[in-house]
Every structure is written in structure tokens, then in C-alpha cells.
Design a protein around this motif. Structure first.
Motif, PDB file in Angstrom:
ATOM      1  N   SER A  82       2.534  -5.232  -9.771  1.00 46.72           N
ATOM      2  CA  SER A  82       2.825  -3.862  -9.353  1.00 46.72           C
ATOM      3  C   SER A  82       3.708  -3.149 -10.377  1.00 46.72           C
ATOM      4  O   SER A  82       3.444  -2.013 -10.772  1.00 46.72           O
ATOM      5  CB  SER A  82       3.502  -3.877  -7.983  1.00 46.72           C
ATOM      6  OG  SER A  82       3.903  -2.584  -7.613  1.00 46.72           O
ATOM      7  N   ILE A  99      -0.796  -1.703  -4.886  1.00 50.29           N
ATOM      8  CA  ILE A  99      -1.043  -2.834  -5.786  1.00 50.29           C
ATOM      9  C   ILE A  99      -0.324  -4.071  -5.271  1.00 50.29           C
ATOM     10  O   ILE A  99      -0.885  -5.169  -5.224  1.00 50.29           O
ATOM     11  CB  ILE A  99      -0.588  -2.507  -7.224  1.00 50.29           C
ATOM     12  CG1 ILE A  99      -1.457  -1.402  -7.824  1.00 50.29           C
ATOM     13  CG2 ILE A  99      -0.650  -3.750  -8.112  1.00 50.29           C
ATOM     14  CD1 ILE A  99      -0.931  -0.854  -9.138  1.00 50.29           C
ATOM     15  N   SER A 100       0.934  -3.885  -4.882  1.00 49.89           N
ATOM     16  CA  SER A 100       1.736  -5.007  -4.413  1.00 49.89           C
ATOM     17  C   SER A 100       1.101  -5.666  -3.197  1.00 49.89           C
ATOM     18  O   SER A 100       1.004  -6.890  -3.117  1.00 49.89           O
ATOM     19  CB  SER A 100       3.152  -4.527  -4.068  1.00 49.89           C
ATOM     20  OG  SER A 100       3.958  -5.606  -3.674  1.00 49.89           O
ATOM     21  N   ALA A 112       2.357   1.630  -6.379  1.00 51.51           N
ATOM     22  CA  ALA A 112       3.164   0.404  -6.382  1.00 51.51           C
ATOM     23  C   ALA A 112       3.007  -0.360  -5.073  1.00 51.51           C
ATOM     24  O   ALA A 112       2.801  -1.582  -5.073  1.00 51.51           O
ATOM     25  CB  ALA A 112       4.642   0.736  -6.627  1.00 51.51           C
TER      26      ALA A 112
END
Length: 462
Positions: A193, A445-446, A442
């Protein structure tokens, strides 16, 4: 115990389920189709469930599928009796708490009620056999421990709180190594991320330090300036150490949280949300204190000019040589002060939004679903950043000011006064636009990487 529907009605219901799972309409349900169906229905871990009683080549026809479900019913009946401790044909709140306690996990009455509410369909605040069977028929749960871990990771703790409060693990999860697998999954997710959003992070730091009322540095201007100075690769400056500090920070925070939680809890069986917030904030402050020199190095490496440092060790040595050991803790005070408003607002807004959504739109489940949780987490994180951003900006300026020619060497209050007098309140929010721009990618993606890493490591899905 209340009797279920007759065999004929049950076979009809299972026949309809068979037709739904048989996506290619060939009269058989294979591993791939069952896996897709389980995932679509949210039935636990599809990879495990799809391997129970189904050969990978042929699949099951209708009669074999019904036999498969009958075997599942038998297993579920044994699990039901295991949790129905007083054998009255119903599972109530106290029995859920007792089962968790036997596993070394203490949950509050409110948490147990949320679990029960997610299965209770008739509003009796108990779970009877029919409700239990209908809820778990396609779940790949083999024993009581599986059921409790499923409940724990899907209703008691959720991804929003993990932004602030470290995860909690039972004694068995600690003994089996499940805890470190989740920490590894989280660390890898954080690394991917941060790498994916590193250009926006560097732009934020660049604007925090260099943007002013006179130069009117904006997003496009900042990106153009960084690329002209060092090329496209320069957008990832400082990302290496930003990724490197994830593992020690996560490990320290986890260990500190366990110790602080134990001290706060005392003789209590469980902690309230407010107490967990305090424990999480103190754990975060402890981790930040220990790894803070890496934060300073990250800022310096992020802002470095081409050829200024040979690498991480060269940067650390030059700071130590020219500015002394104290330089590694510049900006520490605003950094620690910023943890409290960020963590408090993040958790409070997250809990408020999630509970509000459950009250208005979800009357039969305590689990709002991953999209709602991601939305709540994104909004709460944004609110937390709005409150703590001025302190984050002051921290970054203090970390960087010794490396900028002509920059005044000011304290936290001195720097706040200087920014307000020269740039006004807007000056305290320089760089907040790219900071907001990176929140959604972020978080997304995380989450995606975290779930895939947990599956690869064999961690029970939340």
C-alpha cells in the motif's frame, strides 16, 4: 427443540440451492462452482469447504449433493449441542460468552448480543437448531473452535478498529502461530500500500515543507518539480525506509498493547471500547518513541536532492555528525500529541458511522459487510487526519528544518506561531490534498493484499 421442515420440503430447498450453484447447468456441482457459490454466499473459507466430499474432477450430482448436505447437518448438530451447554435446545448470550471464555477469549455482553443477533431470525434473542443450521450449512466449520474464530474475526473485531487498535488474539492463536501470520499479512499489505501511494506521500511531504503563500506550490507543480529534479524514480524517494519501519513498529505496538491492556484490565474479563482506545493510543506512542529516528530519516530521505546522500546509513551518519543525537527526535512532541486526536476521532467516527448504518439498514445482521466497513474506515481516517494534520505538518517541518538553508530553527510553539503569522490557518494544511488523495487507494490496496496474504498463509478469513 423446534422441529425443522419435513424431508420433502428440505430436499426441495436443497434442490434450489443445487440449481443456483450449478452455474454451467450440466447437472453437476464441481469444486470450482462450489467455491464460487460459497464465496458469493459468504460461507467461510471456500477453498476448505469446496474440498469436503467433492472429487476435483467429477463433482456432485443432485443426489450426491444432498448426501453432502446431510453429512454437513450431522456435523452442525454436534456443534450445536456442544455450544448448547444447558441442553435446552437454544443457544443464548451467556452460552456464547462461556464458549469464548473456555477458549481463552473474554467478550462483553454487548459483543455476545451482536453475535447472537446476526443469526437470530425470529427475535427471541436465542439461536435454535433451525436458525443455526440455515446459517452455517455451507460454512466450512469443523469444530467449536472454528465457529468461535469465525465469530471473533467477523463480528467482534473488524478492519476499522485495526487502523487504531492492534488486533487481539486468543491463547490458542498465539500457541499455533496464527497471530504472527496475521501480523505478517498486515505488514506485507502495508508495504504494498505504501509503495503504491509513495508518490502522493512524497508530494505531501514536499508541499508541507516547501509550499508557501508566495510560491503557491500545487499538486501538478510539485510533481513537475520533483520529476524535473530527479526523474520519475525520484517520486519513490524515502519509500524504502517507510516500508522498512513497518515490521518493527507493528511488533512493538502489538507487544506494548498486550502489556498495557493487561495492566488496564486488572480483574475485569474484557475491555470497553474506550479502554481499548487508551491502550491502543499508549501502544502507538510507545512504538513511535522507539522507531522515531526512522521517521526523521524517512523525512530527510524523502526531501533529499539527487546525490545528496549515498543511502540510509550515509544519511544517518551525516545527521549524527552535523546535528548530534538529539536531531533524531526533532518533532517528537507534535508527533505524539497528534496520535491522541487522530486515534480518538478515527475510532469514535468509525464506531458511530458503523452503528448508525446497522441501526438504519441492517436489522438481521451485526456484520455490515466489507464495503460499508471500508467506507466507514475511509471517512473516519479522513476526519482523524483533519484534526491532527497541523501537528503532522509541524512535525515534518521540525524534522526537515535543519537540512534547509536559511530555515529558522524553531520549537513546536515557535513554528506554529511562525506559520500562522506568515501564512494564516491555511498554512497549517499545506499538502493535505495529496494526503486525502491517497486515503482511498491506500485503504483499498491494503485490504486486497491483506486478504490475499491471509489466504496464502492459511489464516481464517474475517
Amino acid at each position: 427443540m423446534r422441529g425443522g421442515p419435513g424431508d420433502a420440503e428440505r430436499r426441495q430447498r436443497w434442490g434450489r440451492l443445487f440449481e443456483e450453484l450449478d452455474s454451467n447447468k450440466d447437472g453437476r456441482v464441481d469444486v470450482h462452482e462450489l467455491r464460487q457459490g460459497l464465496a458469493r454466499l459468504g460461507a467461510g473459507d471456500p477453498d476448505r469447504g469446496a474440498q469436503q466430499g467433492i472429487s476435483p474432477d467429477g463433482g456432485l450430482d443432485l443426489e450426491e449433493f444432498i448426501l453432502y448436505l446431510q453429512e454437513r447437518e450431522q456435523r452442525l448438530l454436534l456443534l450445536f449441542h456442544s455450544l448448547d451447554r444447558n441442553q435446552d435446545g437454544h443457544i443464548d448470550v451467556s452460552e456464547i460468552q462461556q464458549s469464548f471464555r473456555a477458549l481463552g477469549i473474554s467478550i462483553s455482553l454487548e459483543q455476545a448480543e451482536k453475535i447472537l443477533h446476526s443469526i437470530d431470525r425470529d427475535g427471541t434473542m436465542t439461536i435454535d437448531w433451525q436458525e443455526w443450521r440455515d446459517h452455517f450449512l455451507l460454512h466450512s466449520l469443523e469444530n467449536v473452535e472454528d465457529v468461535l474464530y469465525f465469530w471473533k474475526h467477523s463480528t467482534v473485531l473488524d478492519i476499522g478498529e485495526c487502523l487504531t487498535v492492534p488486533d487481539e488474539f486468543s491463547e490458542q492463536e498465539k500457541l499455533t502461530g496464527m497471530w504472527w501470520k496475521q501480523l505478517v499479512a498486515g505488514a506485507v499489505a502495508g508495504a504494498v500500500s505504501r509503495t503504491g501511494t509513495a508518490p502522493l506521500d512524497r508530494l505531501k511531504v514536499f508541499m508541507q515543507v516547501h509550499a508557501s503563500k508566495t510560491n503557491r506550490l500545487n499538486i501538478l507543480g510539485g510533481l513537475r518539480s520533483m520529476i524535473q529534479e530527479g526523474g520519475v524514480r525520484s517520486l519513490w524517494r524515502g519509500n524504502g525506509i517507510n516500508v522498512l519501519k513497518i515490521a518493527p513498529e507493528s511488533a512493538i505496538k502489538f507487544m506494548a498493547y498486550e502489556q498495557i491492556k493487561r495492566a488496564i484490565r486488572g480483574q475485569q474479563e474484557t475491555l470497553h471500547v474506550q479502554e481499548r482506545f487508551v491502550a491502543g493510543s499508549l501502544a502507538g506512542a510507545t512504538a513511535q518513541t522507539i522507531i522515531y529516528p526512522m521517521e526523521v530519516l524517512k523525512t530527510r530521505l524523502t526531501l533529499r536532492r539527487t546525490g545528496q546522500y549515498k543511502g540510509l546509513l550515509d544519511c544517518a551518519w551525516r545527521i549524527l555528525e552535523r546535528e548530534g543525537p538529539r536531531a533524531f527526535y526533532r518533532g517528537y512532541l507534535p508527533n505524539v500529541l497528534g496520535i491522541i486526536p487522530y486515534a480518538g476521532i478515527d475510532l469514535a467516527v468509525y464506531e458511530t458511522l458503523k452503528n448508525q448504518w446497522l441501526q438504519q439498514y441492517s436489522h438481521d445482521s451485526a456484520d455490515p459487510g466489507i464495503l460499508v466497513l471500508l467506507a466507514c474506515g475511509t471517512i473516519s481516517s479522513t476526519c482523524g487526519q483533519l484534526a491532527s494534520y497541523p501537528l503532522a505538518l509541524v512535525r515534518t517541518r521540525m524534522q526537515a528544518q535543519a537540512s534547509i538553508e536559511g530555515a529558522p530553527q524553531l520549537s513546536m510553539l515557535g513554528l506554529l506561531r511562525h506559520i500562522l503569522s506568515q501564512e494564516g490557518v491555511r498554512g497549517l494544511y499545506r499538502g493535505i490534498a495529496p494526503n486525502f488523495m491517497k486515503v482511498i487507494p491506500a485503504v483499498s490496496i491494503s485490504y486486497v493484499v491483506y486478504e490475499n496474504m491471509k489466504q496464502a498463509l492459511g489464516v481464517t478469513s474475517r
